[in-house]
Design a protein around this motif. Structure first.
Motif, PDB file in Angstrom:
ATOM      1  N   ALA A  17       9.364  -0.876   8.658  1.00  0.00           N
ATOM      2  CA  ALA A  17       9.146  -0.716   7.278  1.00  0.00           C
ATOM      3  C   ALA A  17       8.514  -2.433   7.126  1.00  0.00           C
ATOM      4  O   ALA A  17       9.266  -3.315   7.657  1.00  0.00           O
ATOM      5  N   PHE A  18       7.477  -2.507   6.577  1.00  0.00           N
ATOM      6  CA  PHE A  18       6.669  -3.673   6.236  1.00  0.00           C
ATOM      7  C   PHE A  18       6.318  -3.936   4.908  1.00  0.00           C
ATOM      8  O   PHE A  18       6.090  -3.480   4.162  1.00  0.00           O
ATOM      9  N   TYR A  19       6.423  -5.526   4.542  1.00  0.00           N
ATOM     10  CA  TYR A  19       5.909  -5.905   3.397  1.00  0.00           C
ATOM     11  C   TYR A  19       4.554  -6.255   3.446  1.00  0.00           C
ATOM     12  O   TYR A  19       4.260  -7.032   4.187  1.00  0.00           O
ATOM     13  N   HIS A  70       3.240   4.452   1.388  1.00  0.00           N
ATOM     14  CA  HIS A  70       3.033   3.017   0.662  1.00  0.00           C
ATOM     15  C   HIS A  70       3.810   3.259  -0.480  1.00  0.00           C
ATOM     16  O   HIS A  70       3.438   3.866  -1.479  1.00  0.00           O
ATOM     17  N   ASP A  71       4.862   2.269  -0.518  1.00  0.00           N
ATOM     18  CA  ASP A  71       5.550   2.541  -1.807  1.00  0.00           C
ATOM     19  C   ASP A  71       5.282   1.433  -2.702  1.00  0.00           C
ATOM     20  O   ASP A  71       5.133   0.074  -2.401  1.00  0.00           O
ATOM     21  N   HIS A  72       4.587   1.751  -3.827  1.00  0.00           N
ATOM     22  CA  HIS A  72       4.394   0.927  -4.891  1.00  0.00           C
ATOM     23  C   HIS A  72       5.288   0.810  -6.067  1.00  0.00           C
ATOM     24  O   HIS A  72       4.833   0.555  -7.160  1.00  0.00           O
ATOM     25  N   GLY A 111       6.018   4.955   9.317  1.00  0.00           N
ATOM     26  CA  GLY A 111       6.133   3.761   8.853  1.00  0.00           C
ATOM     27  C   GLY A 111       6.013   3.652   7.354  1.00  0.00           C
ATOM     28  O   GLY A 111       5.649   4.465   6.651  1.00  0.00           O
ATOM     29  N   ILE A 112       6.325   2.400   6.787  1.00  0.00           N
ATOM     30  CA  ILE A 112       6.591   2.362   5.336  1.00  0.00           C
ATOM     31  C   ILE A 112       5.900   0.941   5.089  1.00  0.00           C
ATOM     32  O   ILE A 112       6.184  -0.114   5.778  1.00  0.00           O
ATOM     33  N   PHE A 113       4.846   0.869   4.096  1.00  0.00           N
ATOM     34  CA  PHE A 113       4.260  -0.358   3.588  1.00  0.00           C
ATOM     35  C   PHE A 113       4.811  -0.570   2.304  1.00  0.00           C
ATOM     36  O   PHE A 113       4.841   0.515   1.474  1.00  0.00           O
ATOM     37  N   ALA A 114       5.489  -1.588   2.021  1.00  0.00           N
ATOM     38  CA  ALA A 114       5.920  -1.899   0.594  1.00  0.00           C
ATOM     39  C   ALA A 114       5.265  -3.207  -0.133  1.00  0.00           C
ATOM     40  O   ALA A 114       4.933  -3.973   0.508  1.00  0.00           O
ATOM     41  N   VAL A 115       5.241  -2.983  -1.305  1.00  0.00           N
ATOM     42  CA  VAL A 115       4.569  -4.136  -1.915  1.00  0.00           C
ATOM     43  C   VAL A 115       5.248  -5.027  -2.360  1.00  0.00           C
ATOM     44  O   VAL A 115       4.702  -6.401  -2.899  1.00  0.00           O
ATOM     45  N   ASN A 116       6.546  -5.244  -2.181  1.00  0.00           N
ATOM     46  CA  ASN A 116       7.411  -6.520  -2.347  1.00  0.00           C
ATOM     47  C   ASN A 116       8.382  -6.641  -1.076  1.00  0.00           C
ATOM     48  O   ASN A 116       8.758  -5.555  -0.446  1.00  0.00           O
ATOM     49  N   GLU A 117       9.134  -7.678  -1.013  1.00  0.00           N
ATOM     50  CA  GLU A 117      10.084  -7.826   0.092  1.00  0.00           C
ATOM     51  C   GLU A 117      11.398  -6.937  -0.527  1.00  0.00           C
ATOM     52  O   GLU A 117      12.112  -6.302   0.584  1.00  0.00           O
ATOM     53  N   ALA A 126      -7.875 -10.995   4.794  1.00  0.00           N
ATOM     54  CA  ALA A 126      -6.410 -11.525   5.197  1.00  0.00           C
ATOM     55  C   ALA A 126      -5.709 -10.169   5.439  1.00  0.00           C
ATOM     56  O   ALA A 126      -5.045 -10.207   6.268  1.00  0.00           O
ATOM     57  N   VAL A 127      -5.651  -9.694   4.265  1.00  0.00           N
ATOM     58  CA  VAL A 127      -4.448  -8.484   4.269  1.00  0.00           C
ATOM     59  C   VAL A 127      -4.878  -7.349   5.103  1.00  0.00           C
ATOM     60  O   VAL A 127      -4.095  -6.708   5.866  1.00  0.00           O
ATOM     61  N   ILE A 128      -6.291  -7.075   5.095  1.00  0.00           N
ATOM     62  CA  ILE A 128      -6.598  -5.747   6.198  1.00  0.00           C
ATOM     63  C   ILE A 128      -6.436  -6.198   7.492  1.00  0.00           C
ATOM     64  O   ILE A 128      -6.043  -5.250   8.386  1.00  0.00           O
ATOM     65  N   GLN A 129      -6.553  -7.238   7.754  1.00  0.00           N
ATOM     66  CA  GLN A 129      -6.602  -7.756   9.236  1.00  0.00           C
ATOM     67  C   GLN A 129      -4.974  -7.648   9.605  1.00  0.00           C
ATOM     68  O   GLN A 129      -4.906  -6.938  10.718  1.00  0.00           O
ATOM     69  N   GLU A 130      -4.138  -7.800   8.814  1.00  0.00           N
ATOM     70  CA  GLU A 130      -2.775  -7.565   9.169  1.00  0.00           C
ATOM     71  C   GLU A 130      -2.392  -5.967   9.142  1.00  0.00           C
ATOM     72  O   GLU A 130      -1.572  -5.430   9.904  1.00  0.00           O
TER      73      GLU A 130
END
Length: 356
Positions: free
Chosen positions: A155-157, A108-110, A134-140, A343-347
């Protein structure tokens, strides 16, 4: 589903708060939600839900094999399927993945300096990328950086989200004239550029001396924090600036203030903006990171590093009656709809399934 949040510290900060938010939100939705802090506990520990499985590693050095083995045993005990490593904890996440067959690892990239990605070093991350599922990023911008620089396909925003607001603390005492109390929630670090905010506030006081500025955030042991504190004490306007330190339950007191500001040179997706919006106060922020995406048309964006325009925005916010009445209310609705926990946790859960 069995997920572990991994973080190096529980001191007050954006990545740290998000690790706690994830652990608390997930325990209501999955079989096991766990949280492990590797290096240092802190104030945020008190916010962890009692139902969350918790481990403190007391990691002493970068390569602490005993700490990795303790983490591996914890993962095996709770049959963890995914480790979500926030920020710098990715290193120990990779080590435990190497020792634990079948374990999935998300980074998770902050990273907060998304305006300066050209200078970001990627050598260590490139060496670890084959272990990252996988990578979660806090912006595009950060998502695109991971795809281009690290060659990671998944990789996902993923938006930061905000926990439910705490009950209003009517007993909190605050100085300053009603309608002219400006608040900034940001740790004292260079990218937050409090000096620009002080420059702007000085101009504001030149037009209306009734304004007060209230700063919340931790003071790391750094030259920037030291110089900032010294400046506040030395300036003629020092009696109009109040530093309140860290405060765990900001959502309970933010409605006391009249304008929420953020003067950063760079950002990821700042939780402060979500907190201001949730509190229903007008917002002024520099146009960096995901600030524009968060505020939309319901807050005021100004160029970075321009104290004159920032000061003008603060003064004008008192004159824009329609904005004062409608903007914060619409922003609150937007925050709850797009950046609320549900909303966010569902995604996020759907991404977990994809990665598994």
């Amino acid at each position: 589903m069995r997920i572990l949040q991994l973080i190096d510290s529980l001191e007050i900060g954006g990545a740290e708060r998000m690790a706690v938010n994830y652990a608390n939100a997930l325990h209501k939705r999955i079989a096991v939600s766990a949280l492990c802090v590797t290096r240092k506990e802190g104030d945020l520990k008190t916010l962890i839900d009692p139902e969350v499985q918790y481990l403190y590693l007391e990691r002493k050095r970068t390569l602490d094999i005993l700490a990795v083995l303790r983490l591996k045993r914890f993962i095996q005990k709770h049959r963890i399927e995914i480790v979500q490593a926030h920020g710098s904890s990715i290193f120990i996440g990779v080590l435990v993945k190497i020792m634990t067959p079948g374990l999935k690892l998300i980074w998770h990239d902050h990273y907060g300096k998304s305006e300066f990605l050209a200078a970001r070093k990627a050598t260590g991350l490139k060496l670890m990328r084959s272990y990252i599922d996988g990578i979660f990023a806090v912006n595009e911008k950060l998502k695109n950086w991971s795809i281009e620089k690290l060659k990671v396909k998944k990789a996902f925003y993923i938006k930061n989200f905000i926990a439910e607001a705490l009950p209003f603390d009517a007993d909190f005492k605050i100085s300053g004239a009603k309608g002219k109390r400006v608040v900034c929630v940001a740790n004292l670090r260079p990218q937050k550029n409090h000096h620009l905010l002080l420059d702007a506030f000085k101009l504001v006081l030149g037009q209306d001396s009734a304004y007060t500025l209230h700063l919340f955030g931790s003071v790391p042991d750094s030259l920037y924090a030291k110089s900032l504190v010294e400046r506040i004490e030395a300036e003629p306007f020092s009696k109009s600036v109040f530093y309140h330190g860290t405060y765990l339950k900001m959502s309970a007191i933010l409605p006391h203030f009249d304008i929420g500001v953020l003067s950063s040179d760079s950002e990821g997706l700042p939780l402060a903006l979500l907190e201001y919006g949730q509190a229903g106060i007008p917002v002024i922020a520099t146009d960096v990171g995901q600030c524009r995406a968060v505020l939309g048309d319901f807050g005021r964006l100004v160029p970075a590093k321009n104290p004159v325009v920032f000061a003008q925005a603060i003064i004008e916010s008192r004159l824009e009656k329609t904005h004062i009445q409608e903007g914060p209310e619409k922003l609150r609705d937007r925050i709850l709809l797009e950046y609320g926990e549900q909303a966010v946790i569902q995604e996020v859960v759907s991404k977990y399934v994809e990665i598994i």
